[in-house]
Write a protein that holds these residues in place. Structure first.
Motif, PDB file in Angstrom:
ATOM      1  N   GLN A  95       0.835  -1.201   0.000  1.00  0.00           N
ATOM      2  CA  GLN A  95       0.000   0.000   0.000  1.00  0.00           C
ATOM      3  C   GLN A  95       0.870   1.250   0.000  1.00  0.00           C
ATOM      4  O   GLN A  95       1.659   1.477   0.898  1.00  0.00           O
ATOM      5  CB  GLN A  95      -0.926   0.017   1.221  1.00  0.00           C
ATOM      6  CG  GLN A  95      -1.856   1.210   1.223  1.00  0.00           C
ATOM      7  CD  GLN A  95      -2.860   1.183   2.362  1.00  0.00           C
ATOM      8  OE1 GLN A  95      -2.849   0.284   3.182  1.00  0.00           O
ATOM      9  NE2 GLN A  95      -3.730   2.181   2.403  1.00  0.00           N
ATOM     10  N   LYS A 110      -0.882   4.095  -1.628  1.00  0.00           N
ATOM     11  CA  LYS A 110      -1.933   5.049  -1.963  1.00  0.00           C
ATOM     12  C   LYS A 110      -3.109   4.796  -1.027  1.00  0.00           C
ATOM     13  O   LYS A 110      -3.217   3.738  -0.405  1.00  0.00           O
ATOM     14  CB  LYS A 110      -2.380   4.870  -3.420  1.00  0.00           C
ATOM     15  CG  LYS A 110      -1.249   4.846  -4.437  1.00  0.00           C
ATOM     16  CD  LYS A 110      -1.742   4.361  -5.784  1.00  0.00           C
ATOM     17  CE  LYS A 110      -0.579   4.148  -6.754  1.00  0.00           C
ATOM     18  NZ  LYS A 110      -1.025   3.567  -8.034  1.00  0.00           N
ATOM     19  N   ASP A 111      -4.004   5.764  -0.952  1.00  0.00           N
ATOM     20  CA  ASP A 111      -5.222   5.556  -0.178  1.00  0.00           C
ATOM     21  C   ASP A 111      -6.057   4.460  -0.834  1.00  0.00           C
ATOM     22  O   ASP A 111      -6.291   4.492  -2.055  1.00  0.00           O
ATOM     23  CB  ASP A 111      -6.033   6.847  -0.090  1.00  0.00           C
ATOM     24  CG  ASP A 111      -5.334   7.916   0.745  1.00  0.00           C
ATOM     25  OD1 ASP A 111      -4.516   7.537   1.613  1.00  0.00           O
ATOM     26  OD2 ASP A 111      -5.592   9.114   0.515  1.00  0.00           O
ATOM     27  N   ASN A 146      -9.645   2.178  -0.680  1.00  0.00           N
ATOM     28  CA  ASN A 146     -10.988   1.981  -0.151  1.00  0.00           C
ATOM     29  C   ASN A 146     -11.593   0.769  -0.843  1.00  0.00           C
ATOM     30  O   ASN A 146     -11.901   0.823  -2.037  1.00  0.00           O
ATOM     31  CB  ASN A 146     -11.850   3.233  -0.387  1.00  0.00           C
ATOM     32  CG  ASN A 146     -13.235   3.099   0.203  1.00  0.00           C
ATOM     33  OD1 ASN A 146     -13.424   2.370   1.181  1.00  0.00           O
ATOM     34  ND2 ASN A 146     -14.207   3.784  -0.381  1.00  0.00           N
TER      35      ASN A 146
END
Length: 344
Positions: free
Chosen positions: A190, A192-193, A195
């Motif tokens: 990870q 990056k953000d 969701n």
């Protein structure tokens, strides 16, 4: 079970084409030795000593090969009674740091090549204290010796959030890479953000009864070569080398109790890669035949392999999250490696 263990401390379970990329050769392999100051040599078999806590076998484990990421980039997410481990790095990071670990209690030396991939493409690596980047690290490991090598892996946070690594054991049994042994590992990285959307979790969902789970023969598929009419390719061993007795048509994946999709990557021992198939559907309770005959050019001058993997990038995280919220009974991410053999 083979008399070896490819061990990863952080794992619970035992795109494009080559035309736009560099072509790698033996000149892109850095050969290390136990005399290099970057290589830490000892007789401490820490992970082999712990192997009994991870798996049991009637044959003692004699070999450990692994990559241990630095503690500060490791993240763990509790899933039921287990931990899903992934890597988390800053968006400005240009390297991933960690340590190669090889423990050999055999009575003979072994030769190991280590390759790392970001997504579908190999990436440069180097000993941490070195200035020289290469595509492959190679080292002879003496008998009854443990090695630790601090390394850095070149990383681009704008590219795929997935790191895989492959250990090529040059001294392994000829049939070691025929699809049933664990020889590759993969992390979600990870930077990056992220969701995870509900539809990603729904794509992972399936349910099985207790009786169905008890009767599962394969939780993840294993790969094998098939020839005409879908029949298994037979092999001939000569001079400690394995050959295909018949021409392979493609890869067969055995039946599994859920549907998924796989990508197929060809890689050679120098790190040249090519994406052969993307998002190939696997239907539950069916054998899967993936034709590859027209996509593969065998090169007798180097070892070549096929990598099969599903749940790419954040979908590996979605896999485990789906288990956590009871949308599926167990994680289904996998990666498999099978060697391309010359035809006799």
């Amino acid at each position: 079970m083979k008399n070896s263990l490819i061990f990863c401390l952080l794992l619970f379970f035992l795109s494009g084409c080559v035309s736009d990329k560099d072509t790698y050769s033996e000149n892109d392999v850095e050969v290390l030795s136990t005399n290099n100051e970057e290589v830490i040599v000892s007789q401490e078999m820490n992970y082999l000593d712990k192997s009994a806590q991870i798996a049991t076998s009637s044959v003692p484990y004699t070999l450990v090969k692994g990559f241990i990421p630095d503690e500060e980039i490791k993240e763990e997410m509790p899933i039921l009674n287990e931990q899903f481990t992934y890597l988390s790095i800053d968006k400005d990071s240009s390297v991933i740091s960690g340590e190669l670990v090889i423990e050999n209690i055999r009575d003979h030396s072994i030769n190991i090549k280590s390759l790392f991939l970001q997504g579908n493409n190999s990436v440069n690596i180097k000993p941490k204290e070195s200035d020289q980047w290469s595509n492959v690290l190679e080292i002879d490991v003496p008998a009854e010796t443990a090695l630790r090598i601090p390394i850095e892996i070149k990383w681009n946070t704008e590219n795929d959030q997935e790191m895989s690594y492959l250990f090529i054991d040059q001294s392994s049994d000829p049939e070691f890479y025929e699809g049933t042994n664990i020889s590759m590992y993969r992390y979600f990285v990870q930077s990056k953000d992220i969701n995870i959307e509900e539809n990603q979790l729904d794509q992972q969902a399936f349910q099985l009864s207790d009786d169905e789970i008890k009767n599962i023969e394969s939780f993840i598929p294993s790969a094998s070569w098939y020839g005409e009419n879908g029949d298994a390719v037979e092999y001939i061993e000569e001079d400690n080398t394995l050959y295909s007795a018949t021409s392979p048509e493609g890869i067969k994946l055995n039946s599994i109790p859920y549907s998924t999709a796989v990508d197929i990557i060809m890689i050679d021992e120098f790190g040249n890669t090519e994406l052969l198939a993307e998002n190939h559907k696997i239907h539950k309770h069916e054998e899967t035949l993936i034709p590859l005959k027209d996509r593969i050019e065998f090169d007798i001058e180097k070892k070549q392999f096929i990598i099969i993997l599903n749940n790419r990038e954040e979908n590996k995280l979605a896999d485990w999250k789906a288990v956590d919220i009871n949308k599926k009974p167990f994680p289904t991410s996998f990666e498999d490696v099978i060697q391309i053999y010359d035809i006799k």
